[in-house]
Design a protein around this motif. Structure first.
Motif, PDB file in Angstrom:
ATOM      1  N   ILE A 112       0.847  -1.203   0.000  1.00  0.00           N
ATOM      2  CA  ILE A 112       0.000   0.000   0.000  1.00  0.00           C
ATOM      3  C   ILE A 112       0.876   1.243   0.000  1.00  0.00           C
ATOM      4  O   ILE A 112       0.599   2.201  -0.729  1.00  0.00           O
ATOM      5  CB  ILE A 112      -0.965   0.003   1.205  1.00  0.00           C
ATOM      6  CG1 ILE A 112      -2.023  -1.083   1.022  1.00  0.00           C
ATOM      7  CG2 ILE A 112      -1.617   1.373   1.366  1.00  0.00           C
ATOM      8  CD1 ILE A 112      -2.951  -1.254   2.212  1.00  0.00           C
ATOM      9  N   HIS A 162       0.173   5.189  -1.035  1.00  0.00           N
ATOM     10  CA  HIS A 162      -0.908   5.317  -2.018  1.00  0.00           C
ATOM     11  C   HIS A 162      -2.260   4.960  -1.419  1.00  0.00           C
ATOM     12  O   HIS A 162      -2.340   4.297  -0.391  1.00  0.00           O
ATOM     13  CB  HIS A 162      -0.633   4.423  -3.221  1.00  0.00           C
ATOM     14  CG  HIS A 162       0.696   4.680  -3.858  1.00  0.00           C
ATOM     15  ND1 HIS A 162       0.947   5.777  -4.636  1.00  0.00           N
ATOM     16  CD2 HIS A 162       1.856   3.986  -3.796  1.00  0.00           C
ATOM     17  CE1 HIS A 162       2.198   5.753  -5.037  1.00  0.00           C
ATOM     18  NE2 HIS A 162       2.781   4.673  -4.539  1.00  0.00           N
ATOM     19  N   THR A 163      -3.298   5.378  -2.077  1.00  0.00           N
ATOM     20  CA  THR A 163      -4.656   4.950  -1.784  1.00  0.00           C
ATOM     21  C   THR A 163      -5.040   3.975  -2.883  1.00  0.00           C
ATOM     22  O   THR A 163      -4.861   4.274  -4.069  1.00  0.00           O
ATOM     23  CB  THR A 163      -5.622   6.150  -1.766  1.00  0.00           C
ATOM     24  OG1 THR A 163      -5.214   7.046  -0.721  1.00  0.00           O
ATOM     25  CG2 THR A 163      -7.052   5.701  -1.526  1.00  0.00           C
ATOM     26  N   TRP A 164      -5.510   2.812  -2.486  1.00  0.00           N
ATOM     27  CA  TRP A 164      -5.797   1.746  -3.445  1.00  0.00           C
ATOM     28  C   TRP A 164      -7.285   1.417  -3.488  1.00  0.00           C
ATOM     29  O   TRP A 164      -7.921   1.286  -2.441  1.00  0.00           O
ATOM     30  CB  TRP A 164      -5.080   0.471  -3.030  1.00  0.00           C
ATOM     31  CG  TRP A 164      -3.611   0.462  -3.245  1.00  0.00           C
ATOM     32  CD1 TRP A 164      -2.661   0.990  -2.428  1.00  0.00           C
ATOM     33  CD2 TRP A 164      -2.918  -0.136  -4.338  1.00  0.00           C
ATOM     34  NE1 TRP A 164      -1.416   0.760  -2.942  1.00  0.00           N
ATOM     35  CE2 TRP A 164      -1.545   0.070  -4.111  1.00  0.00           C
ATOM     36  CE3 TRP A 164      -3.323  -0.819  -5.485  1.00  0.00           C
ATOM     37  CZ2 TRP A 164      -0.572  -0.396  -4.984  1.00  0.00           C
ATOM     38  CZ3 TRP A 164      -2.354  -1.284  -6.351  1.00  0.00           C
ATOM     39  CH2 TRP A 164      -0.999  -1.068  -6.106  1.00  0.00           C
ATOM     40  N   CYS A 207      -8.788  -6.208   5.089  1.00  0.00           N
ATOM     41  CA  CYS A 207      -8.696  -4.741   5.136  1.00  0.00           C
ATOM     42  C   CYS A 207      -9.763  -4.121   6.025  1.00  0.00           C
ATOM     43  O   CYS A 207      -9.477  -3.158   6.748  1.00  0.00           O
ATOM     44  CB  CYS A 207      -8.771  -4.165   3.720  1.00  0.00           C
ATOM     45  SG  CYS A 207      -7.270  -4.448   2.752  1.00  0.00           S
ATOM     46  N   HIS A 254      -7.037   3.208   6.673  1.00  0.00           N
ATOM     47  CA  HIS A 254      -8.161   4.137   6.537  1.00  0.00           C
ATOM     48  C   HIS A 254      -8.974   3.684   5.340  1.00  0.00           C
ATOM     49  O   HIS A 254      -8.418   3.385   4.282  1.00  0.00           O
ATOM     50  CB  HIS A 254      -7.666   5.571   6.325  1.00  0.00           C
ATOM     51  CG  HIS A 254      -6.929   6.118   7.498  1.00  0.00           C
ATOM     52  ND1 HIS A 254      -7.534   6.364   8.719  1.00  0.00           N
ATOM     53  CD2 HIS A 254      -5.636   6.465   7.658  1.00  0.00           C
ATOM     54  CE1 HIS A 254      -6.645   6.832   9.561  1.00  0.00           C
ATOM     55  NE2 HIS A 254      -5.475   6.901   8.940  1.00  0.00           N
ATOM     56  N   LYS A 255     -10.292   3.638   5.512  1.00  0.00           N
ATOM     57  CA  LYS A 255     -11.207   3.177   4.472  1.00  0.00           C
ATOM     58  C   LYS A 255     -12.107   4.321   4.053  1.00  0.00           C
ATOM     59  O   LYS A 255     -12.669   5.023   4.893  1.00  0.00           O
ATOM     60  CB  LYS A 255     -12.056   2.020   5.008  1.00  0.00           C
ATOM     61  CG  LYS A 255     -13.024   1.429   4.012  1.00  0.00           C
ATOM     62  CD  LYS A 255     -13.800   0.291   4.672  1.00  0.00           C
ATOM     63  CE  LYS A 255     -14.634  -0.500   3.716  1.00  0.00           C
ATOM     64  NZ  LYS A 255     -15.664   0.164   3.010  1.00  0.00           N
ATOM     65  N   HIS A 310     -11.895   2.151  -1.100  1.00  0.00           N
ATOM     66  CA  HIS A 310     -10.481   2.535  -1.184  1.00  0.00           C
ATOM     67  C   HIS A 310      -9.837   2.430   0.197  1.00  0.00           C
ATOM     68  O   HIS A 310     -10.466   2.760   1.207  1.00  0.00           O
ATOM     69  CB  HIS A 310     -10.330   3.970  -1.689  1.00  0.00           C
ATOM     70  CG  HIS A 310     -10.747   4.149  -3.105  1.00  0.00           C
ATOM     71  ND1 HIS A 310     -12.065   4.245  -3.493  1.00  0.00           N
ATOM     72  CD2 HIS A 310     -10.009   4.227  -4.228  1.00  0.00           C
ATOM     73  CE1 HIS A 310     -12.126   4.393  -4.803  1.00  0.00           C
ATOM     74  NE2 HIS A 310     -10.888   4.383  -5.281  1.00  0.00           N
ATOM     75  N   TYR A 311      -8.582   2.003   0.198  1.00  0.00           N
ATOM     76  CA  TYR A 311      -7.842   1.862   1.448  1.00  0.00           C
ATOM     77  C   TYR A 311      -6.490   2.552   1.338  1.00  0.00           C
ATOM     78  O   TYR A 311      -5.878   2.579   0.276  1.00  0.00           O
ATOM     79  CB  TYR A 311      -7.599   0.379   1.771  1.00  0.00           C
ATOM     80  CG  TYR A 311      -8.848  -0.334   2.188  1.00  0.00           C
ATOM     81  CD1 TYR A 311      -9.241  -0.379   3.517  1.00  0.00           C
ATOM     82  CD2 TYR A 311      -9.651  -0.961   1.247  1.00  0.00           C
ATOM     83  CE1 TYR A 311     -10.399  -1.034   3.908  1.00  0.00           C
ATOM     84  CE2 TYR A 311     -10.808  -1.625   1.620  1.00  0.00           C
ATOM     85  CZ  TYR A 311     -11.171  -1.655   2.952  1.00  0.00           C
ATOM     86  OH  TYR A 311     -12.314  -2.297   3.334  1.00  0.00           O
ATOM     87  N   ARG A 312      -6.041   3.086   2.483  1.00  0.00           N
ATOM     88  CA  ARG A 312      -4.691   3.636   2.585  1.00  0.00           C
ATOM     89  C   ARG A 312      -4.185   3.351   3.992  1.00  0.00           C
ATOM     90  O   ARG A 312      -4.964   3.087   4.910  1.00  0.00           O
ATOM     91  CB  ARG A 312      -4.663   5.132   2.275  1.00  0.00           C
ATOM     92  CG  ARG A 312      -5.396   5.997   3.252  1.00  0.00           C
ATOM     93  CD  ARG A 312      -5.323   7.483   2.864  1.00  0.00           C
ATOM     94  NE  ARG A 312      -6.206   8.276   3.677  1.00  0.00           N
ATOM     95  CZ  ARG A 312      -5.915   8.775   4.871  1.00  0.00           C
ATOM     96  NH1 ARG A 312      -4.728   8.562   5.390  1.00  0.00           N
ATOM     97  NH2 ARG A 312      -6.780   9.485   5.541  1.00  0.00           N
ATOM     98  N   ASN A 313      -2.877   3.387   4.153  1.00  0.00           N
ATOM     99  CA  ASN A 313      -2.270   3.139   5.449  1.00  0.00           C
ATOM    100  C   ASN A 313      -2.567   4.263   6.426  1.00  0.00           C
ATOM    101  O   ASN A 313      -2.640   5.428   6.036  1.00  0.00           O
ATOM    102  CB  ASN A 313      -0.742   3.039   5.308  1.00  0.00           C
ATOM    103  CG  ASN A 313      -0.280   1.692   4.809  1.00  0.00           C
ATOM    104  OD1 ASN A 313      -0.884   0.673   5.089  1.00  0.00           O
ATOM    105  ND2 ASN A 313       0.821   1.687   4.068  1.00  0.00           N
TER     106      ASN A 313
END
Length: 91
Positions: free
Chosen positions: A36, A39-41, A61, A71-72, A76-79
């Motif tokens: 990750i 980035h936001t995935w 996730c 973080h959701k 989308h997810y990011r660290n």
């Protein structure tokens, strides 16, 4: 935890105590926080990048987001700050 386990509630509590550490260890084994990165995935793209099941990754996730490590936003997810630094092997 109370031993011996004699009720279903005690059994459930014992399993719950193991769940979060297993979720975190699985994420670390998959190098999720490193992949990750900063980035936001989109979940589907992340699953494709990692070559894993989208359904399984979604469960992982969501649990990490509930623990505050990801973080959701929608799909989308990011660290989190902690995951991006302490749990990211590239940092």
């Amino acid at each position: 935890m109370k031993l011996p386990i004699t009720t279903f509630e005690e059994f459930r509590d014992a399993l719950s105590g193991y769940r979060l550490p297993r979720v975190i260890l699985t994420a670390l084994e998959l190098n999720l926080f490193t992949i990750i990165g900063k980035h936001t995935w989109l979940l589907a793209d992340l699953a494709r990048e990692m070559k894993v099941s989208e359904r399984g990754l979604s469960i992982l996730c969501r649990n990490l987001a509930m623990a505050g490590l990801l973080h959701k936003a929608g799909n989308h997810y990011r660290n989190s700050r902690l995951a991006a630094t302490a749990l990211n092997a590239d940092e």
